[in-house]
Design an enzyme around this catalytic site. Structure first.
Site, PDB file in Angstrom:
ATOM      1  N   GLY A  56       0.783  -1.229   0.000  1.00 46.97           N
ATOM      2  CA  GLY A  56       0.000   0.000   0.000  1.00 46.97           C
ATOM      3  C   GLY A  56       0.813   1.276   0.000  1.00 46.97           C
ATOM      4  O   GLY A  56       1.792   1.432  -0.740  1.00 46.97           O
ATOM      5  N   TYR A  71     -16.385   6.206   9.657  1.00 50.24           N
ATOM      6  CA  TYR A  71     -14.938   6.459   9.657  1.00 50.24           C
ATOM      7  C   TYR A  71     -14.556   7.630  10.566  1.00 50.24           C
ATOM      8  O   TYR A  71     -14.186   7.425  11.717  1.00 50.24           O
ATOM      9  CB  TYR A  71     -14.418   6.668   8.216  1.00 50.24           C
ATOM     10  CG  TYR A  71     -12.949   6.339   8.117  1.00 50.24           C
ATOM     11  CD1 TYR A  71     -12.530   5.051   7.827  1.00 50.24           C
ATOM     12  CD2 TYR A  71     -11.974   7.299   8.381  1.00 50.24           C
ATOM     13  CE1 TYR A  71     -11.176   4.732   7.790  1.00 50.24           C
ATOM     14  CE2 TYR A  71     -10.625   6.992   8.347  1.00 50.24           C
ATOM     15  CZ  TYR A  71     -10.235   5.711   8.048  1.00 50.24           C
ATOM     16  OH  TYR A  71      -8.901   5.396   8.026  1.00 50.24           O
ATOM     17  N   LYS A  82      -7.603   8.452  14.526  1.00 49.64           N
ATOM     18  CA  LYS A  82      -7.009   9.395  13.579  1.00 49.64           C
ATOM     19  C   LYS A  82      -6.908  10.794  14.198  1.00 49.64           C
ATOM     20  O   LYS A  82      -5.956  11.539  13.934  1.00 49.64           O
ATOM     21  CB  LYS A  82      -7.826   9.432  12.282  1.00 49.64           C
ATOM     22  CG  LYS A  82      -7.859   8.095  11.532  1.00 49.64           C
ATOM     23  CD  LYS A  82      -6.479   7.619  11.147  1.00 49.64           C
ATOM     24  CE  LYS A  82      -6.500   6.363  10.308  1.00 49.64           C
ATOM     25  NZ  LYS A  82      -5.149   5.885   9.977  1.00 49.64           N
TER      26      LYS A  82
END
Length: 400
Positions: free
Chosen positions: A52, A235, A244
């Site tokens: 990735g 998310y 995050k």
């Protein structure tokens, strides 16, 4: 052996060594054809370097900036009768191509969350590189054994504060279905922050700094995804989003530490792509299938290598970086273009089992997914006999 794809859920349990090598070569060719990264890094540590975005960062640094690279990952080698992981084959291919160019490339296999791997990394930098001028943090893991407590913590993909029902795409059965998720408990949120937040990134930088292996002016970046309204419930406003947001908090003290030596620390926001991590998120296959269709029609579609090469060239080492008000570097602006998002949202509820292939680019999504494992790569003979036992010369394997 002859290796064909065998998919179970969101994982392909087989991998193709020749296909993985060809995929790495395609990414290298992209970088070399787009020219050097001016004033780029020369000695780079990539934590999470085998697939990735992490792999794309390693390729971009080595082939766009002539950098020596040290990669850390947790992968499994193949044997005579069983393929290894795609990340193992990717890394073997990367090191082979780097060696052909006379570049230093070495890898450490092991648990990047552990103190042991951090120490082995520091020792290797001291011995081989002296100091590093860029540290890329690109780990995606479902769980983490905390190095100080020994506790194994798991991350959870759930909404926060309320149950959420949304449309998803069952990629096995190729049907649209409703998915309902209950809200995360506080313990699940805390666990997700512990696994996917900024603590380990900070531990890495603290350890590297204390050991004296960060060059003056060294930079570090950790990759994140923000997305737009349509993915926010699961998310950005969910348990993963809490992790995050923790990156955004931790980066401030990391930035202060590096700034004392003329360096910098940034969270970098990248676009949604097909990875082993994103394919496990219930709504992402449908979102990505729609996003691909819209962005390909507009000529703005990008994968990992385009994103990360652009991030390094334009923002990390560019004169006019794309920075948001939070101080993050942004490479996701094409995805978040209101026209793109507007079209995705307009089609979201119109996709049915019957029109899935015409309304979305699910075919492109499936191809991208299989490419992660070395399949669907142009020019590879998948009927040929291949040896799954591929060695990585000079690898430091802390798992044995």
């Amino acid at each position: 052996m002859i290796i064909k794809p065998r998919v179970r859920g969101f994982i392909c349990v087989t991998t193709h060594p020749v296909g993985c090598e060809a995929n790495v070569k395609e990414q290298i060719d992209y970088v070399t054809s787009h020219g050097p990264i001016a004033n780029g890094p020369k000695k780079v540590l990539v934590i999470g370097a085998s697939t990735g975005y992490g792999l794309a960062a390693r390729i971009s640094a080595a082939f766009g900036s002539g950098a020596d690279t040290l990669g850390v990952f947790f992968e499994r080698a193949g044997g005579e009768t069983k393929p290894g992981t795609a990340g193992w084959y990717n890394s073997a291919a990367f090191e082979k191509f780097a060696a052909e160019k006379g570049r230093y490339a070495r890898s450490i296999n092991g648990d990047a969350f552990s103190d042991k791997v951090k120490q082995v990394t520091i020792d290797t930098i001291k011995q081989d590189l002296g100091k590093v001028d860029l540290v890329v943090y690109s780990l995606a893991a479902p769980r983490r054994t905390h190095p100080k407590t020994g506790e194994t913590i798991s991350s959870t993909l759930k909404p926060v504060g309320k149950a959420v029902t949304f449309r998803g795409l069952d990629t096995d059965k190729e049907v649209i279905r409703e998915v309902s998720l209950e809200p995360a408990t506080q313990e699940e949120i805390d666990g997700t922050v512990a696994v996917m937040g900024g603590e380990d990134w900070q531990m890495w930088i603290d350890a590297l700094d204390e050991a004296g292996v960060l060059a003056d002016g060294a930079k570090t970046t950790a990759f994140t995804y923000l997305g737009e309204q349509i993915t926010h419930d699961i998310y950005w406003n969910g348990s993963i989003g809490e992790a995050k947001k923790d990156l955004d908090k931790k980066v401030l003290s990391i930035r202060d530490k590096l700034a004392a030596h003329g360096g910098d620390a940034r969270v970098s926001v990248l676009k949604a792509v097909v990875t082993q991590a994103s394919s496990a998120i219930p709504m992402m296959p449908l979102y990505l299938s729609l996003l691909f269709k819209v962005m390909k029609e507009q000529g703005t579609h990008e994968g990992c290598i385009e994103q990360v090469y652009g991030l390094l060239k334009d923002s990390l080492y560019g004169a006019t970086p794309h920075v948001d008000e939070e101080g993050r570097l942004r490479a996701d602006y094409k995805e978040l273009d209101p026209q793109v998002q507007g079209k995705v949202v307009a089609m979201w509820d119109k996709v049915t089992n019957e029109n899935l292939y015409e309304m979305t680019d699910f075919a492109g999504y499936k191809t991208e997914f299989l490419r992660l494992f070395g399949f669907e790569i142009a020019g590879v003979d998948y009927d040929a006999d291949v040896n799954p036992d591929v060695k990585i010369p000079g690898i430091i394997d802390t798992t044995v």
